[in-house]
Design an enzyme around this catalytic site. Sequence first.
Site, PDB file in Angstrom:
ATOM      1  N   MET A  88     -11.198  -6.087   5.100  1.00  0.00           N
ATOM      2  CA  MET A  88     -10.409  -5.222   5.960  1.00  0.00           C
ATOM      3  C   MET A  88     -10.145  -5.948   7.272  1.00  0.00           C
ATOM      4  O   MET A  88     -11.078  -6.394   7.939  1.00  0.00           O
ATOM      5  CB  MET A  88     -11.145  -3.910   6.234  1.00  0.00           C
ATOM      6  CG  MET A  88     -11.330  -3.016   5.019  1.00  0.00           C
ATOM      7  SD  MET A  88      -9.792  -2.566   4.237  1.00  0.00           S
ATOM      8  CE  MET A  88      -9.038  -1.599   5.540  1.00  0.00           C
ATOM      9  N   MET A 107     -11.953   4.319  -0.283  1.00  0.00           N
ATOM     10  CA  MET A 107     -12.594   4.544   1.015  1.00  0.00           C
ATOM     11  C   MET A 107     -13.213   5.937   0.952  1.00  0.00           C
ATOM     12  O   MET A 107     -12.751   6.890   1.595  1.00  0.00           O
ATOM     13  CB  MET A 107     -11.564   4.421   2.148  1.00  0.00           C
ATOM     14  CG  MET A 107     -11.116   3.001   2.380  1.00  0.00           C
ATOM     15  SD  MET A 107      -9.664   2.850   3.423  1.00  0.00           S
ATOM     16  CE  MET A 107      -8.381   2.926   2.174  1.00  0.00           C
ATOM     17  N   HIS A 141      -0.998  -1.032  -4.411  1.00  0.00           N
ATOM     18  CA  HIS A 141      -2.300  -0.808  -3.754  1.00  0.00           C
ATOM     19  C   HIS A 141      -2.430   0.656  -3.377  1.00  0.00           C
ATOM     20  O   HIS A 141      -1.554   1.238  -2.726  1.00  0.00           O
ATOM     21  CB  HIS A 141      -2.415  -1.688  -2.505  1.00  0.00           C
ATOM     22  CG  HIS A 141      -3.756  -1.650  -1.836  1.00  0.00           C
ATOM     23  ND1 HIS A 141      -4.820  -2.397  -2.271  1.00  0.00           N
ATOM     24  CD2 HIS A 141      -4.197  -0.941  -0.766  1.00  0.00           C
ATOM     25  CE1 HIS A 141      -5.866  -2.156  -1.486  1.00  0.00           C
ATOM     26  NE2 HIS A 141      -5.521  -1.280  -0.562  1.00  0.00           N
ATOM     27  N   ASP A 149      -6.453  -6.691   3.869  1.00  0.00           N
ATOM     28  CA  ASP A 149      -5.822  -5.383   3.975  1.00  0.00           C
ATOM     29  C   ASP A 149      -5.854  -4.880   5.420  1.00  0.00           C
ATOM     30  O   ASP A 149      -6.915  -4.635   5.970  1.00  0.00           O
ATOM     31  CB  ASP A 149      -6.615  -4.413   3.072  1.00  0.00           C
ATOM     32  CG  ASP A 149      -6.101  -2.995   3.086  1.00  0.00           C
ATOM     33  OD1 ASP A 149      -6.575  -2.195   2.254  1.00  0.00           O
ATOM     34  OD2 ASP A 149      -5.233  -2.662   3.923  1.00  0.00           O
ATOM     35  N   GLY A 150      -4.639  -4.784   5.988  1.00  0.00           N
ATOM     36  CA  GLY A 150      -4.550  -4.170   7.314  1.00  0.00           C
ATOM     37  C   GLY A 150      -3.823  -5.040   8.309  1.00  0.00           C
ATOM     38  O   GLY A 150      -4.324  -6.112   8.671  1.00  0.00           O
ATOM     39  N   HIS A 155      -8.316   1.060  -3.907  1.00  0.00           N
ATOM     40  CA  HIS A 155      -9.262   0.777  -2.816  1.00  0.00           C
ATOM     41  C   HIS A 155      -9.883   2.099  -2.426  1.00  0.00           C
ATOM     42  O   HIS A 155      -9.227   2.948  -1.797  1.00  0.00           O
ATOM     43  CB  HIS A 155      -8.468   0.138  -1.660  1.00  0.00           C
ATOM     44  CG  HIS A 155      -9.241   0.033  -0.386  1.00  0.00           C
ATOM     45  ND1 HIS A 155      -8.610  -0.237   0.809  1.00  0.00           N
ATOM     46  CD2 HIS A 155     -10.554   0.140  -0.097  1.00  0.00           C
ATOM     47  CE1 HIS A 155      -9.518  -0.290   1.769  1.00  0.00           C
ATOM     48  NE2 HIS A 155     -10.710  -0.051   1.240  1.00  0.00           N
ATOM     49  N   MET A 177      -8.590   7.837   0.447  1.00  0.00           N
ATOM     50  CA  MET A 177      -9.430   8.237   1.578  1.00  0.00           C
ATOM     51  C   MET A 177      -9.882   9.688   1.411  1.00  0.00           C
ATOM     52  O   MET A 177      -9.103  10.529   0.952  1.00  0.00           O
ATOM     53  CB  MET A 177      -8.640   8.090   2.880  1.00  0.00           C
ATOM     54  CG  MET A 177      -8.108   6.689   3.101  1.00  0.00           C
ATOM     55  SD  MET A 177      -7.148   6.603   4.632  1.00  0.00           S
ATOM     56  CE  MET A 177      -6.409   4.977   4.442  1.00  0.00           C
ATOM     57  N   ASP A 223      -4.588   3.335  -1.303  1.00  0.00           N
ATOM     58  CA  ASP A 223      -5.623   3.558  -0.278  1.00  0.00           C
ATOM     59  C   ASP A 223      -6.145   4.979  -0.408  1.00  0.00           C
ATOM     60  O   ASP A 223      -5.516   5.931   0.053  1.00  0.00           O
ATOM     61  CB  ASP A 223      -5.037   3.294   1.117  1.00  0.00           C
ATOM     62  CG  ASP A 223      -5.022   1.818   1.408  1.00  0.00           C
ATOM     63  OD1 ASP A 223      -3.970   1.278   1.789  1.00  0.00           O
ATOM     64  OD2 ASP A 223      -6.084   1.177   1.221  1.00  0.00           O
ATOM     65  N   SER A 230       0.852  -1.191   0.000  1.00  0.00           N
ATOM     66  CA  SER A 230       0.000   0.000   0.000  1.00  0.00           C
ATOM     67  C   SER A 230       0.885   1.237   0.000  1.00  0.00           C
ATOM     68  O   SER A 230       1.723   1.405   0.910  1.00  0.00           O
ATOM     69  CB  SER A 230      -0.877   0.030   1.254  1.00  0.00           C
ATOM     70  OG  SER A 230      -1.413   1.329   1.425  1.00  0.00           O
TER      71      SER A 230
HETATM   72  C1  DX5 Z   1      -6.490   1.175   6.326  1.00  0.00           C
HETATM   73  C2  DX5 Z   1      -5.496   0.992   5.194  1.00  0.00           C
HETATM   74  C3  DX5 Z   1      -4.360   0.112   5.694  1.00  0.00           C
HETATM   75  C4  DX5 Z   1      -3.246  -0.038   4.720  1.00  0.00           C
HETATM   76  C5  DX5 Z   1      -2.282  -1.120   5.167  1.00  0.00           C
HETATM   77  O1  DX5 Z   1      -7.488   2.016   5.906  1.00  0.00           O
HETATM   78  O2  DX5 Z   1      -6.160   0.395   4.088  1.00  0.00           O
HETATM   79  O3  DX5 Z   1      -4.918  -1.156   5.981  1.00  0.00           O
HETATM   80  O4  DX5 Z   1      -3.696  -0.398   3.498  1.00  0.00           O
HETATM   81  O5  DX5 Z   1      -1.678  -0.646   6.278  1.00  0.00           O
HETATM   82  P1  DX5 Z   1      -0.670  -1.557   7.121  1.00  0.00           P
HETATM   83  O6  DX5 Z   1      -0.159  -2.641   6.224  1.00  0.00           O
HETATM   84  O7  DX5 Z   1       0.417  -0.586   7.539  1.00  0.00           O
HETATM   85  O8  DX5 Z   1      -1.485  -2.089   8.243  1.00  0.00           O
HETATM   86 ZN    ZN Z   2      -6.540  -0.693   1.188  1.00  0.00          ZN
END
Ligand code: DX5
Ligand code: ZN
Length: 221
Positions: free
Chosen positions: A139, A70, A34, A177-178, A68, A38, A36, A9
């Site tokens: 997630m 959000m 990836h 993811d996460g 992705h 937001m 993210d 990401s």
């Molecule tokens: C949350 C993000 C994170 C990110 C990954 O909104 O989507 O999950 O992609 O973060 P890490 O791998 O640092 O947990």
């Molecule tokens: Zn993501």
Amino acid sequence: MKDFLIAPSILSADFARLGEDVEKVLAAGADVVHFDVMDNHYVPNLTFGPMICKALRDYGITAPIDVHLMVSPVDDLIEQFADAGASMISFHPEASQHVDRSLQLIIDKGCQPGLVFNPATSLSHLDYVMDKLHHILLMSVNPGFGGQSFIPNTLDKLREVKQRIEESGRNIRLEVDGGVKVDNIAAIADAGADMFVAGSAIFNQPDYATVIQQMRNELAS
Ligand code: DX5
Ligand code: ZN
């Protein structure tokens, strides 16, 4: 058996040298980039828009870009990211007024559609759209920030989704993811995931190739 995909990401990348950092992580063995995205509305953070996708394409990044979203609403940004060079686009069903129409829009724009499920979001949103999905993203943290801890009951949810994919007979990717790290990626794969988003676990390391290889070793074990 699907091939495993590692998708760093860029949330944790060096934004002062983003093109170089993405090039570096791909050269280190990553498969997909990836994004993210937001909007400080659907989630409590603001990251970046389609111009970053276009900038990386113009810079020469040809690897798949997995967007992705959000954000809410989603349809305008689906169009803009598709036009900017996205490969995969996923969104949260709670963020769209018309989930089937948003998925169809991703398909019509020539991208691969996915749905994203927060830790407490019911899998019932899958009931009438499995035939449209390229990927399902679970997630394993609450969305908004990198560097959070993996929520353990995600493993049970992964198993449930894996079973639904198998029952559907469709070749759908199962992405997580996460909080994905070297020390939990094998358990996540055992639960059914075949695509792994990792931000801090990769970009916070001095040597990307070493940590990506460690992840692959864990996946092969
Ligand atoms: C949350 C993000 C994170 C990110 C990954 O909104 O989507 O999950 O992609 O973060 P890490 O791998 O640092 O947990
Ligand atoms: Zn993501």
